[in-house]
Design an enzyme around this catalytic site. Sequence first.
Site, PDB file in Angstrom:
ATOM      1  N   HIS A 196     -18.208  25.842  10.599  1.00  0.00           N
ATOM      2  CA  HIS A 196     -18.600  26.659  11.752  1.00  0.00           C
ATOM      3  C   HIS A 196     -17.487  27.655  12.020  1.00  0.00           C
ATOM      4  O   HIS A 196     -16.302  27.334  11.915  1.00  0.00           O
ATOM      5  CB  HIS A 196     -18.786  25.778  12.999  1.00  0.00           C
ATOM      6  N   ASN A 198     -16.672  31.273  14.722  1.00  0.00           N
ATOM      7  CA  ASN A 198     -17.131  32.152  15.791  1.00  0.00           C
ATOM      8  C   ASN A 198     -15.961  33.028  16.206  1.00  0.00           C
ATOM      9  O   ASN A 198     -14.865  32.516  16.478  1.00  0.00           O
ATOM     10  CB  ASN A 198     -17.629  31.329  16.987  1.00  0.00           C
TER      11      ASN A 198
END
Length: 391
Positions: A196, A198
């Site tokens: 992940h 971001n």
Amino acid sequence: MKLLRTALTRVRTAYSCSTKSILKQSHRKLFIWSCGAVSVGVAGVSIICYHSNSNTVLANSGRKLDLSKWMAEPITDKTLLEERSSEMKYKMEAMVMRIQSEVCRKLEEIDGNQKFFVDRWTRAEGGGGITCVMKDGLVFEKAGVNISVVHGNLPPPAVAQMKARGRALEGKTLPFFATGVSCVIHPRNPYVPAIHFNYRYFEVVDEKGKVHWWFGGGTDLTPNYLFEKDAVHFHKTLKDACDKHNKTFYPKFKKWCDEYFYLPHRGETRGIGGIFFDDLDNEPQSDMYEFVQTCADAVLPSYIPIVEKHKNDGYSHRERRWQLLRRGRYVEFNLIYDRGTKFGLQTPGARYESILMSLPNTANWEYRHEPAPNSTEEKMIKVLKQPRDWV
């Protein structure tokens, strides 16, 4: 003089020095024309307008953008992105568009079977986004790479959440701008870890007109099985990215990541961590941007070698069962604790499909499941309960 007159003619309304005055020309010499409080400089390939009293740049060199490699048309008009490319919100939008495209193209190349479905959407309250999703691939069971460029007014719950984090925001409903890129990859093979990342930028204008800005982001790895060399490679790549800007960043943001991606009810972290940071505004804005860009550029080098190494490893029903149980933990964190998910769901006009894109296609829960003693599964759990320093 002829050259000067040509330059001045191409400025539509030089007396007001509006952003529409930015027109390209190909002269290689520099000329400055001044009249009162306005200056117009003709240099290289652009005209730059600014108020000479304050040196506040109203427009910049109009950097050309190559949209052909992006996954879709940008949310902000291309002309505006080019003409105001030095303003942080437009600069950041161009960067997240590039990162999205590079990640998607690389994943498509590795998978070799599936392509990303591209969904460009707009938001009635202001802005929009581009959601790219791949599913049922040979290598990637599900992968999502989103960008969002949204603006409007923050609702009271979102303002309250920011104040709880120490933001001194005055007012109840505040104008905001936010842009970022977010990605979650759930591979098919249990020996390939999920990842992940971001990276985002935020602006809020309080009731006194003060602009508050900050950056946030991070990259973290969630393996089902522990391969120590992979963990070292992943963390070293992120550390090298951090060290280019500040030697204190990696240890600080690694610790923050371990603390953030933690499931209190399970007593374990979601994965083996990485880096995580938020509310970064304590250094010059341009320096913070360069740091965030370096971290985003480090994602593929940190992850792709691990994918290539394990994508063809053999596995059985036992490893698949464990993978689905670990995905269950992933779902628990995202729906119960993740701050980004909560903020997204509180934002008016939220696009729930994009927010929940991070969830895997399949996951499982078993009542009171415990890994066998001395198994590779138990080895993984021990690391999740006691995070380690890998570099």
